[in-house]
Design a protein around this motif. Structure first.
Motif, PDB file in Angstrom:
ATOM      1  N   ARG A  99     -28.602  -4.749 -42.070  1.00  0.00           N
ATOM      2  CA  ARG A  99     -27.524  -5.740 -41.941  1.00  0.00           C
ATOM      3  C   ARG A  99     -26.231  -5.221 -42.585  1.00  0.00           C
ATOM      4  NH1 ARG A  99     -31.758  -9.366 -43.223  1.00  0.00           N
ATOM      5  NH2 ARG A  99     -31.037  -9.525 -45.397  1.00  0.00           N
ATOM      6  N   ALA A 100     -26.371  -4.585 -43.740  1.00  0.00           N
ATOM      7  CA  ALA A 100     -25.194  -4.036 -44.420  1.00  0.00           C
ATOM      8  C   ALA A 100     -24.562  -2.913 -43.599  1.00  0.00           C
ATOM      9  CB  ALA A 100     -25.583  -3.530 -45.809  1.00  0.00           C
ATOM     10  N   PHE A 101     -25.404  -2.105 -42.949  1.00  0.00           N
ATOM     11  CA  PHE A 101     -24.899  -1.004 -42.124  1.00  0.00           C
ATOM     12  C   PHE A 101     -24.147  -1.547 -40.915  1.00  0.00           C
ATOM     13  CE2 PHE A 101     -25.932   2.309 -38.777  1.00  0.00           C
ATOM     14  CZ  PHE A 101     -24.924   3.171 -39.174  1.00  0.00           C
ATOM     15  N   GLN A 102     -24.708  -2.539 -40.242  1.00  0.00           N
ATOM     16  CA  GLN A 102     -24.041  -3.115 -39.073  1.00  0.00           C
ATOM     17  C   GLN A 102     -22.709  -3.756 -39.455  1.00  0.00           C
ATOM     18  OE1 GLN A 102     -24.980  -2.563 -35.989  1.00  0.00           O
ATOM     19  NE2 GLN A 102     -26.730  -1.404 -36.796  1.00  0.00           N
ATOM     20  N   GLN A 103     -22.675  -4.406 -40.610  1.00  0.00           N
ATOM     21  CA  GLN A 103     -21.430  -4.985 -41.094  1.00  0.00           C
ATOM     22  C   GLN A 103     -20.407  -3.893 -41.386  1.00  0.00           C
ATOM     23  OE1 GLN A 103     -20.381  -8.102 -41.253  1.00  0.00           O
ATOM     24  NE2 GLN A 103     -18.402  -7.432 -42.090  1.00  0.00           N
ATOM     25  N   ARG A 104     -20.885  -2.787 -41.953  1.00  0.00           N
ATOM     26  CA  ARG A 104     -19.974  -1.672 -42.249  1.00  0.00           C
ATOM     27  C   ARG A 104     -19.423  -1.062 -40.960  1.00  0.00           C
ATOM     28  NH1 ARG A 104     -16.038   0.297 -43.844  1.00  0.00           N
ATOM     29  NH2 ARG A 104     -15.869   2.390 -44.676  1.00  0.00           N
ATOM     30  N   LEU A 105     -20.239  -0.970 -39.922  1.00  0.00           N
ATOM     31  CA  LEU A 105     -19.768  -0.433 -38.635  1.00  0.00           C
ATOM     32  C   LEU A 105     -18.665  -1.314 -38.053  1.00  0.00           C
ATOM     33  CD1 LEU A 105     -23.011   0.799 -36.816  1.00  0.00           C
ATOM     34  CD2 LEU A 105     -21.319   2.140 -38.065  1.00  0.00           C
ATOM     35  N   LYS A 106     -18.831  -2.634 -38.155  1.00  0.00           N
ATOM     36  CA  LYS A 106     -17.787  -3.540 -37.666  1.00  0.00           C
ATOM     37  C   LYS A 106     -16.486  -3.324 -38.425  1.00  0.00           C
ATOM     38  CE  LYS A 106     -20.879  -7.280 -36.147  1.00  0.00           C
ATOM     39  NZ  LYS A 106     -21.300  -8.681 -36.400  1.00  0.00           N
ATOM     40  N   GLU A 107     -16.600  -3.161 -39.741  1.00  0.00           N
ATOM     41  CA  GLU A 107     -15.407  -2.930 -40.548  1.00  0.00           C
ATOM     42  C   GLU A 107     -14.721  -1.629 -40.159  1.00  0.00           C
ATOM     43  OE1 GLU A 107     -16.909  -2.960 -44.486  1.00  0.00           O
ATOM     44  OE2 GLU A 107     -17.330  -5.122 -44.517  1.00  0.00           O
ATOM     45  N   ILE A 108     -15.520  -0.594 -39.895  1.00  0.00           N
ATOM     46  CA  ILE A 108     -14.963   0.707 -39.512  1.00  0.00           C
ATOM     47  C   ILE A 108     -14.179   0.590 -38.202  1.00  0.00           C
ATOM     48  CG2 ILE A 108     -15.604   3.008 -38.673  1.00  0.00           C
ATOM     49  CD1 ILE A 108     -17.921   2.933 -40.743  1.00  0.00           C
ATOM     50  N   GLN A 109     -14.785  -0.081 -37.213  1.00  0.00           N
ATOM     51  CA  GLN A 109     -14.159  -0.181 -35.898  1.00  0.00           C
ATOM     52  C   GLN A 109     -12.931  -1.082 -35.893  1.00  0.00           C
ATOM     53  OE1 GLN A 109     -17.594  -1.450 -33.725  1.00  0.00           O
ATOM     54  NE2 GLN A 109     -18.603   0.548 -33.923  1.00  0.00           N
ATOM     55  N   MET A 110     -12.879  -2.057 -36.802  1.00  0.00           N
ATOM     56  CA  MET A 110     -11.770  -3.004 -36.821  1.00  0.00           C
ATOM     57  C   MET A 110     -10.654  -2.582 -37.786  1.00  0.00           C
ATOM     58  SD  MET A 110     -13.982  -6.557 -36.812  1.00  0.00           S
ATOM     59  CE  MET A 110     -12.532  -7.563 -37.104  1.00  0.00           C
ATOM     60  N   SER A 111     -10.925  -1.607 -38.644  1.00  0.00           N
ATOM     61  CA  SER A 111      -9.953  -1.258 -39.671  1.00  0.00           C
ATOM     62  C   SER A 111      -8.756  -0.522 -39.076  1.00  0.00           C
ATOM     63  CB  SER A 111     -10.605  -0.387 -40.746  1.00  0.00           C
ATOM     64  OG  SER A 111     -11.069   0.821 -40.187  1.00  0.00           O
ATOM     65  N   GLU A 112      -7.633  -0.620 -39.751  1.00  0.00           N
ATOM     66  CA  GLU A 112      -6.436   0.111 -39.349  1.00  0.00           C
ATOM     67  C   GLU A 112      -6.655   1.600 -39.584  1.00  0.00           C
ATOM     68  OE1 GLU A 112      -3.579  -1.061 -37.987  1.00  0.00           O
ATOM     69  OE2 GLU A 112      -4.544  -3.026 -37.836  1.00  0.00           O
ATOM     70  N   TYR A 113      -5.959   2.409 -38.801  1.00  0.00           N
ATOM     71  CA  TYR A 113      -6.062   3.856 -38.968  1.00  0.00           C
ATOM     72  C   TYR A 113      -5.531   4.271 -40.342  1.00  0.00           C
ATOM     73  CZ  TYR A 113      -4.953   8.809 -38.480  1.00  0.00           C
ATOM     74  OH  TYR A 113      -4.854  10.159 -38.690  1.00  0.00           O
ATOM     75  N   ASP A 114      -6.337   5.021 -41.067  1.00  0.00           N
ATOM     76  CA  ASP A 114      -5.979   5.480 -42.412  1.00  0.00           C
ATOM     77  C   ASP A 114      -5.587   6.950 -42.330  1.00  0.00           C
ATOM     78  OD1 ASP A 114      -5.803   6.229 -45.034  1.00  0.00           O
ATOM     79  OD2 ASP A 114      -7.614   5.207 -45.692  1.00  0.00           O
ATOM     80  N   ALA A 115      -4.291   7.208 -42.195  1.00  0.00           N
ATOM     81  CA  ALA A 115      -3.804   8.572 -41.999  1.00  0.00           C
ATOM     82  C   ALA A 115      -4.134   9.464 -43.189  1.00  0.00           C
ATOM     83  CB  ALA A 115      -2.293   8.561 -41.754  1.00  0.00           C
ATOM     84  N   ALA A 116      -4.041   8.924 -44.403  1.00  0.00           N
ATOM     85  CA  ALA A 116      -4.291   9.739 -45.593  1.00  0.00           C
ATOM     86  C   ALA A 116      -5.747  10.190 -45.654  1.00  0.00           C
ATOM     87  CB  ALA A 116      -3.926   8.946 -46.844  1.00  0.00           C
ATOM     88  N   THR A 117      -6.675   9.278 -45.306  1.00  0.00           N
ATOM     89  CA  THR A 117      -8.096   9.640 -45.330  1.00  0.00           C
ATOM     90  C   THR A 117      -8.395  10.705 -44.283  1.00  0.00           C
ATOM     91  OG1 THR A 117      -8.735   7.447 -46.105  1.00  0.00           O
ATOM     92  CG2 THR A 117     -10.449   8.759 -45.062  1.00  0.00           C
ATOM     93  N   TYR A 118      -7.843  10.532 -43.070  1.00  0.00           N
ATOM     94  CA  TYR A 118      -8.110  11.530 -42.038  1.00  0.00           C
ATOM     95  C   TYR A 118      -7.505  12.884 -42.411  1.00  0.00           C
ATOM     96  CZ  TYR A 118      -8.747  13.823 -37.602  1.00  0.00           C
ATOM     97  OH  TYR A 118      -9.140  14.724 -36.637  1.00  0.00           O
ATOM     98  N   GLU A 119      -6.316  12.868 -43.005  1.00  0.00           N
ATOM     99  CA  GLU A 119      -5.661  14.116 -43.389  1.00  0.00           C
ATOM    100  C   GLU A 119      -6.495  14.886 -44.410  1.00  0.00           C
ATOM    101  OE1 GLU A 119      -3.052  17.259 -43.730  1.00  0.00           O
ATOM    102  OE2 GLU A 119      -3.236  15.723 -42.166  1.00  0.00           O
ATOM    103  N   ARG A 120      -7.262  14.153 -45.227  1.00  0.00           N
ATOM    104  CA  ARG A 120      -8.119  14.813 -46.208  1.00  0.00           C
ATOM    105  C   ARG A 120      -9.121  15.751 -45.533  1.00  0.00           C
ATOM    106  NH1 ARG A 120     -11.808  10.963 -49.002  1.00  0.00           N
ATOM    107  NH2 ARG A 120     -13.463  12.478 -49.141  1.00  0.00           N
ATOM    108  N   PHE A 121      -9.645  15.316 -44.401  1.00  0.00           N
ATOM    109  CA  PHE A 121     -10.615  16.141 -43.677  1.00  0.00           C
ATOM    110  C   PHE A 121      -9.915  17.124 -42.739  1.00  0.00           C
ATOM    111  CE2 PHE A 121     -12.951  12.303 -44.842  1.00  0.00           C
ATOM    112  CZ  PHE A 121     -14.072  12.847 -45.431  1.00  0.00           C
ATOM    113  N   SER A 122      -8.947  16.622 -41.987  1.00  0.00           N
ATOM    114  CA  SER A 122      -8.259  17.462 -41.013  1.00  0.00           C
ATOM    115  C   SER A 122      -7.479  18.586 -41.696  1.00  0.00           C
ATOM    116  CB  SER A 122      -7.310  16.603 -40.165  1.00  0.00           C
ATOM    117  OG  SER A 122      -6.627  17.376 -39.225  1.00  0.00           O
ATOM    118  N   GLY A 123      -6.784  18.256 -42.791  1.00  0.00           N
ATOM    119  CA  GLY A 123      -6.003  19.268 -43.496  1.00  0.00           C
ATOM    120  C   GLY A 123      -6.862  20.373 -44.074  1.00  0.00           C
TER     121      GLY A 123
END
Length: 383
Positions: A99-123
């Motif tokens: 249940r916690a995992f499914q709730q987390r997936l919903k949060e991931i899909q609905m969340s705003e794009y986090d440019a700083a977090t993605y840059e951490r991996f992409s950079g």
């Protein structure tokens, strides 16, 4: 000396895990109370993020619903204690974790794009993405083409060789056959890659120790960025393996992420899965399934690359069985890349596998060179 004999010599920081018997019973799984001061809690059943306890979300305990790393030293209850948890408590913990995992997936899909977090991996992999795209640009066709083979001693009479036959020439026939492509010839079909990544609980559990989960996420980010717009040359998909299963869909072949937000959702899903999944290992099943599935679609060439933390011995998996699966289909170029290790576990495992079939990458920057070795080795294999 006993430590070195058991684990091997290693220049990096290593961790000694001390098992403890709590002598306490489990009751029912729960998240636990949040400590506003984030103090370390050991052996209890009240606080979220504690270690060596019971019932609550944390690390090293028993009966809790999922893993939760609060950044403290980990105290680990024994495996025997964990195995002795009643089935109804395990089932309740599993259901709460799901249940916690499914709730987390919903949060991931609905969340705003986090440019700083993605840059951490992409950079972290930008130069590696550029290197990998150069490698993809220079890949040659490998698949054999069905053509008429001329100048044969048997087969159908070649109309263009009738005169030669009258003069006694024997090789005046033609027949259909497979012809190796000429160097530099264009691919008739795209190459096919399936990336099988480790998203098991040990990836989350030991990430703080050696960064293995974040390194895997960087590798996946690198593949998603580097292979963009190369669909005509290379079709790929990404699946996960963990205690929950051997074919966990992450990037379906017909649903490749198109932008940074979609790619970040994939990375966050990997992290969440390793936190909430059941303990266990399906490395062998995931590898075997990938090898059998990938050949169902025609391709110029087939690649299966398995990312693993080399933690096979904990689950009684013998390297010989892994080696057998990696080499089970001569059509498929299957390889393992070990991106995590307790001591020199990965190096010792690599030495037991067939030469050239496994690699150790404790730094993401090594992966493009490893992929280049993988791709070019298959080009040279029939020379």
């Amino acid at each position: 000396m006993e430590w070195r004999n058991m684990i091997g010599q290693d220049d990096r920081n290593v961790q000694i895990t001390i098992n403890r018997d709590s002598g306490e019973d489990v009751s029912s799984p729960k998240h636990g109370k949040e400590d506003p001061d984030n103090m370390p809690h050991v052996g209890g059943n009240t606080w979220a993020g504690g270690t060596g306890g019971r019932d609550t979300a944390g690390l090293g305990g028993k009966g809790g619903p999922y893993r939760l790393d609060a950044g403290h030293t980990v105290y680990q209850v024994s495996q025997a204690e964990k195995d002795a948890v009643p089935e109804e408590v395990k089932r309740a913990a599993r259901e709460m974790g799901q249940r916690a995992f499914q709730q987390r997936l919903k949060e991931i899909q609905m969340s705003e794009y986090d440019a700083a977090t993605y840059e951490r991996f992409s950079g972290a992999v930008r130069r590696q993405v550029h290197s990998l795209r150069i490698i993809l640009d220079n890949l040659q066709a490998k698949g054999k083409e069905r053509q008429w083979l001329r100048h044969q001693a048997t087969g159908e009479l070649d109309d263009a060789k009738i005169i030669d036959g009258l003069t006694g020439e024997k090789a005046i026939y033609k027949r259909r056959g497979d012809l190796e492509p000429q160097l530099g010839s264009p691919q008739q079909k795209p190459k096919r890659l399936r990336l099988v990544v480790d998203v098991s609980g040990s990836m989350y559990r030991f990430n703080r120790m050696d960064g293995r989960l974040e390194r895997t996420m960087e590798a996946v980010c690198m593949v998603m960025e580097a292979f963009e717009n190369y669909e005509e040359k290379f079709k790929y998909d990404i699946v996960g393996h963990s205690g929950d299963g051997y074919n966990i869909g992450l990037v379906p072949i017909h649903k490749i992420p198109k932008d940074n937000k979609q790619r970040l959702e994939i990375l966050k899903t990997m992290y969440a899965h390793s936190q909430f999944c059941m303990s266990g290992d399906h490395t062998l099943e995931g590898t075997e399934h990938a090898i059998k599935e990938i050949v169902k679609e025609e391709a110029d060439e087939y690649f299966v690359i398995v990312l693993s933390d080399a933690n096979l011995s904990r689950y009684g998996i013998h390297p010989a069985k892994f080696a057998q699966i990696l080499t089970s289909d001569p059509q498929v170029n299957a390889f393992a890349i070990f991106i995590g290790s307790l001591g020199d576990q990965a190096m010792r495992l690599q030495r037991t596998l067939p030469a050239g079939r496994s690699f150790v990458a404790m730094d993401t920057k090594d992966i493009p060179q490893i992929l280049q070795q993988i791709f070019t080795s298959t080009m040279l294999s029939n020379v």
